[in-house]
Design an enzyme around this catalytic site. Sequence first.
Site, PDB file in Angstrom:
ATOM      1  N   PHE A 106       0.809  -1.221   0.000  1.00 29.94           N
ATOM      2  CA  PHE A 106       0.000   0.000   0.000  1.00 29.94           C
ATOM      3  C   PHE A 106       0.837   1.264   0.000  1.00 29.94           C
ATOM      4  O   PHE A 106       0.354   2.339  -0.394  1.00 29.94           O
ATOM      5  CB  PHE A 106      -0.946  -0.015   1.211  1.00 29.94           C
ATOM      6  CG  PHE A 106      -0.345   0.424   2.505  1.00 29.94           C
ATOM      7  CD1 PHE A 106      -0.415   1.736   2.923  1.00 29.94           C
ATOM      8  CD2 PHE A 106       0.296  -0.489   3.340  1.00 29.94           C
ATOM      9  CE1 PHE A 106       0.130   2.146   4.128  1.00 29.94           C
ATOM     10  CE2 PHE A 106       0.836  -0.098   4.547  1.00 29.94           C
ATOM     11  CZ  PHE A 106       0.758   1.224   4.947  1.00 29.94           C
ATOM     12  N   LYS A 107       2.081   1.196   0.400  1.00 31.97           N
ATOM     13  CA  LYS A 107       2.886   2.398   0.521  1.00 31.97           C
ATOM     14  C   LYS A 107       3.409   2.910  -0.821  1.00 31.97           C
ATOM     15  O   LYS A 107       4.035   3.975  -0.881  1.00 31.97           O
ATOM     16  CB  LYS A 107       4.043   2.150   1.493  1.00 31.97           C
ATOM     17  CG  LYS A 107       3.523   1.867   2.903  1.00 31.97           C
ATOM     18  CD  LYS A 107       4.608   1.523   3.890  1.00 31.97           C
ATOM     19  CE  LYS A 107       4.001   1.244   5.260  1.00 31.97           C
ATOM     20  NZ  LYS A 107       4.975   0.893   6.287  1.00 31.97           N
ATOM     21  N   ASP A 108       3.138   2.173  -1.895  1.00 32.82           N
ATOM     22  CA  ASP A 108       3.599   2.603  -3.215  1.00 32.82           C
ATOM     23  C   ASP A 108       3.058   3.977  -3.596  1.00 32.82           C
ATOM     24  O   ASP A 108       3.765   4.793  -4.194  1.00 32.82           O
ATOM     25  CB  ASP A 108       3.184   1.576  -4.281  1.00 32.82           C
ATOM     26  CG  ASP A 108       4.063   0.340  -4.260  1.00 32.82           C
ATOM     27  OD1 ASP A 108       5.263   0.469  -3.986  1.00 32.82           O
ATOM     28  OD2 ASP A 108       3.545  -0.764  -4.526  1.00 32.82           O
TER      29      ASP A 108
END
Length: 440
Positions: A106-108
Amino acid sequence: MKYYSTNGQAPLADLQKAVVKGLAEDRGLYMPERINKLPKAFFDDIQDMKFQDIAYNVASAFFGEDVDLDSLQDLVYDTLQFDCPVVKVKDNIYSLELFHGPTLAFKDVGARFMARLLQYFIRGKVCGDSVATDETVNVLVATSGDTGSAVANGFLGVDGIHVYVLYPKGKVSPIQECQFTTLGQNITAVEVDGVFDDCQALVKSAFVDADLNKHMKLTSANSINVARFLPQAFYYFNAYARMKQLNLADELVMCVPSGNFGNICAALFGHEMGLPVKRFIAANNANDVFYNFLQTGKYEPKPTIQTLANAMDVGDPSNFARIYDLYGKSHERISSLISGATYSDEQIRQTMRQCYEETGYILDPHGACGYQALADGLQPGEVGVFCETAHPAKFKEKVDDILGIDVEIPERLAAFMRGEKQSVRMSKEFGDFKAYLMQQ
């Protein structure tokens, strides 16, 4: 838009300074002076909008006063070259799959958005605190797993920026590790003999060290940086839109597996902008500092406990300061909107097995906390969406062992595993880290 420090002892900053500096002079986290509400018409039509268009509207409310809108649209559309679908898992529980970006985590989104926004400021397109275009900006990022890979890949090859990824030795999965230790170029992996909180302490200490700041320009790509955590709000508006398409958004509960609390903090900012989510659940592993705060009203950091859900192994979550500030330091306001849950490793294992046996859906250890929190906490009439924050193949050894299966490794991950590890060994003492950076 001006930004103030959660510690209240630093000068106001514009967006450029907040992004480039990362941490305020008093070691506080930057907060916007106000949160702009989105118009009713936006929510009326949101179910018919694409992810990129939703995100651009949200980004405009956050950053539109400080970044020209054409550039901002380019930033958003360049960042979101993938979708994040909502998938029904069981009954009234849905998964928001946030693992369709470059590193399958999700941190992309936050990492890539910040890389492009930082580059925008370096190129001198915005007035305010000037940024020298001939000076390298050094990004320091502490990671307990997915942050390092997302930031490293988001900034890989970006001119004028060098990234140092600090990670705890032996406490991230092998696949996570190879996603940021095999890149080279402008990415340096620093293997710290300690836990995540030690890595985070090194980063924070570096930001306020006068010698280092004279020697090099420093910023952070952890969720302490406003440009890293705020774009994660895009996910929650998109989740609402997809659930509204299904006519299931009226009693919506969002559950966020939480470590450093940047992701749920972004969701709460979205709620303040008008996002019609009924309530939130913060799902923890055995690192239960926030859960205990909800029960007692006392915030008492503890040493990090190593768990199956390693990316959530945080004993003193930085973004608690933002949540506390956002709600006027009121335990009553926070606990009325957010409930908590905490799960042991054995409970995580049981959840993963049970979910797979009953539905065929493969949870990673972090998503398992979110799924179980909804299973335990949903009230009659409510529909829950939990964040599945990373592809289960990123934790292949754990998932295979728990479920007795052979999770297929996507080619994007397999390519990282074929690379050669490059890392710098480091103690957890700040003096050693400072000496290393002074030589760079």
